[in-house]
Design a protein around this motif. Structure first.
Motif, PDB file in Angstrom:
ATOM      1  N   ARG A 289      -7.571   8.603  -3.773  1.00 20.67           N
ATOM      2  CA  ARG A 289      -6.646   8.278  -4.868  1.00 20.67           C
ATOM      3  C   ARG A 289      -7.144   8.857  -6.186  1.00 20.67           C
ATOM      4  O   ARG A 289      -6.658   8.485  -7.270  1.00 20.67           O
ATOM      5  CB  ARG A 289      -6.457   6.762  -4.991  1.00 20.67           C
TER       6      ARG A 289
ATOM      7  N   TRP B  19      -6.659  11.222   1.707  1.00 21.26           N
ATOM      8  CA  TRP B  19      -6.754   9.757   1.588  1.00 21.26           C
ATOM      9  C   TRP B  19      -7.074   9.341   0.147  1.00 21.26           C
ATOM     10  O   TRP B  19      -6.675   8.270  -0.299  1.00 21.26           O
ATOM     11  CB  TRP B  19      -7.858   9.218   2.496  1.00 21.26           C
TER      12      TRP B  19
ATOM     13  N   GLN C 287      -0.050  13.724  -2.135  1.00 18.16           N
ATOM     14  CA  GLN C 287      -0.003  12.424  -1.466  1.00 18.16           C
ATOM     15  C   GLN C 287       0.175  11.345  -2.541  1.00 18.16           C
ATOM     16  O   GLN C 287      -0.750  10.626  -2.899  1.00 18.16           O
ATOM     17  CB  GLN C 287      -1.287  12.196  -0.667  1.00 18.16           C
TER      18      GLN C 287
ATOM     19  N   LYS D 289       2.101   8.633  -2.542  1.00 15.42           N
ATOM     20  CA  LYS D 289       2.217   7.255  -2.084  1.00 15.42           C
ATOM     21  C   LYS D 289       0.879   6.747  -1.571  1.00 15.42           C
ATOM     22  O   LYS D 289       0.235   7.385  -0.733  1.00 15.42           O
ATOM     23  CB  LYS D 289       3.268   7.154  -0.979  1.00 15.42           C
ATOM     24  N   ASP D 290       0.450   5.611  -2.065  1.00 11.92           N
ATOM     25  CA  ASP D 290      -0.812   5.005  -1.639  1.00 11.92           C
ATOM     26  C   ASP D 290      -0.635   4.386  -0.257  1.00 11.92           C
ATOM     27  O   ASP D 290       0.265   3.569  -0.035  1.00 11.92           O
ATOM     28  CB  ASP D 290      -1.225   3.938  -2.665  1.00 11.92           C
ATOM     29  N   SER D 291      -1.501   4.763   0.665  1.00 13.66           N
ATOM     30  CA  SER D 291      -1.405   4.232   2.030  1.00 13.66           C
ATOM     31  C   SER D 291      -1.887   2.792   2.132  1.00 13.66           C
ATOM     32  O   SER D 291      -1.649   2.133   3.143  1.00 13.66           O
ATOM     33  CB  SER D 291      -2.228   5.099   2.985  1.00 13.66           C
TER      34      SER D 291
ATOM     35  N   ILE E 276      -4.760  13.668  -5.571  1.00  9.85           N
ATOM     36  CA  ILE E 276      -3.333  13.321  -5.436  1.00  9.85           C
ATOM     37  C   ILE E 276      -2.459  14.521  -5.784  1.00  9.85           C
ATOM     38  O   ILE E 276      -1.492  14.846  -5.084  1.00  9.85           O
ATOM     39  CB  ILE E 276      -2.986  12.119  -6.333  1.00  9.85           C
TER      40      ILE E 276
END
Length: 332
Positions: free
Chosen positions: A202, A200, A212, A214-216, A207
């Protein structure tokens, strides 16, 4: 009176072996814990990573041999009266043959669904007495003629709680599509939410290591240890417990109310442990979850009453100290 010597053979297990060891010691056992998947040298750490992240059929066979050798060494050095194995499917037949011929009392807690372990039905006959955290697995095994104890997860009263201020509804755990969609819906509804965990986060390092990119859109924090997680859950307006392809209940099911958090869970069958609406809150749709979370902020007195009732039930029935009474039946 001499304390029974118990060898606890466990995976690293997010450190939960410490809770089990402490609870066994409370009950009078002299416990020695061996972490059978603990990495050592650089080459061993690489094998350990492969063993956890590759599908079973692609795992290097030498890791099982290495883990088995170290487990046997631990057995021979400690000379236990009792052996408790948690999961144990990384260990080869040589280990189980040793237990069978040694004369010690032993049993295995199947802490995972069987479909995610590498045991065959033949293997199960060599694991000693069995306990499972999965109600469906326990039922299936009984139908196959095995005697299996129900051994659910629990709250670790021995883990300190680090005070952490959290004003948002929290989720602590891995990032899966169903969890991401749920948290995104709460954000879209204008509810304050924060997720914790590397997938999760950032933070640039997280990252890169999780890929991951793409930011949720969900506010997030980095990995936290269990003591911090307990503090966050205790101070947060509510703790979300979102399962993913499981029929057994997560540790969070008992940890959240154990620390005094208000648990909001996606499993109506939690009623085997708690009274929905009185000790825990259950949702079966996103709309229902939004409605529940909105009321939590609007009606703090109602929320506090459920929080207190959930903690009372947990401390009375769902701690690892109490679960040891189930485990003891494995070697009774």
């Amino acid at each position: 009176m001499t304390q029974p010597k118990l060898l606890l053979l466990s995976p690293a297990f997010h450190g939960y072996w410490k809770a089990i060891q402490a609870s066994l010691e409370v009950h009078g056992y002299d416990v020695h814990t061996h972490i059978y998947d603990a990495p050592g040298t650089l080459s061993e750490r690489i094998l350990n990573k492969l063993a956890h992240e590759l599908p079973e059929k692609y795992r290097p066979e030498s890791f099982a041999a290495q883990a088995t050798r170290k487990a046997i060494d631990a057995f021979n050095e400690f000379h236990p009266d009792i052996v408790l194995v948690i999961k144990g499917d990384m260990l080869s037949r040589e280990w189980w043959d040793l237990l069978e011929t040694s004369g010690v009392r032993y049993g295995t807690w199947l802490y995972d669904e069987m479909r995610r372990m590498s045991y065959t039905e033949e293997d199960l006959h060599h694991l000693g007495s069995l306990a499972s955290y999965s109600p469906l697995d326990a039922q299936h095994l009984r139908e196959q003629g095995f005697e299996v104890l129900d051994m659910p997860n629990a709250y670790d009263t021995h883990c300190p709680v680090v005070p952490v201020r959290e004003d948002s509804i929290n989720f602590v755990g891995a990032k899966y599509p169903n969890r991401e969609e749920t948290l995104q819906a709460l954000v879209a509804a204008g509810l304050p939410v924060r997720a914790y965990g590397r997938a999760w986060s950032r933070h640039p390092y997280d990252i890169l290591r999780t890929k991951q990119f793409k930011d949720s859109g969900v506010p997030a924090g980095r990995d936290i240890d269990r003591s911090e997680a307990y503090g966050i859950m205790a101070s947060s307006p509510a703790t979300l417990n979102i399962h993913n392809n499981q029929d057994g209940f997560t540790m969070r099911t008992f940890e959240a109310p154990g620390v005094g958090a208000l648990q909001v869970i996606d499993r109506p069958d939690v009623d085997r442990y708690y009274i929905p609406g009185e000790e825990v809150l259950v949702y079966e749709s996103i709309d229902e979850l939004i409605e529940i979370c909105t009321r939590i902020f609007r009606d703090p007195k109602w929320a506090r009453k459920i929080r207190e009732a959930g903690q009372k039930r947990t401390l009375a029935e769902h701690t690892f100290d109490q679960r040891v009474k189930i485990l003891e039946q494995l070697w009774a």
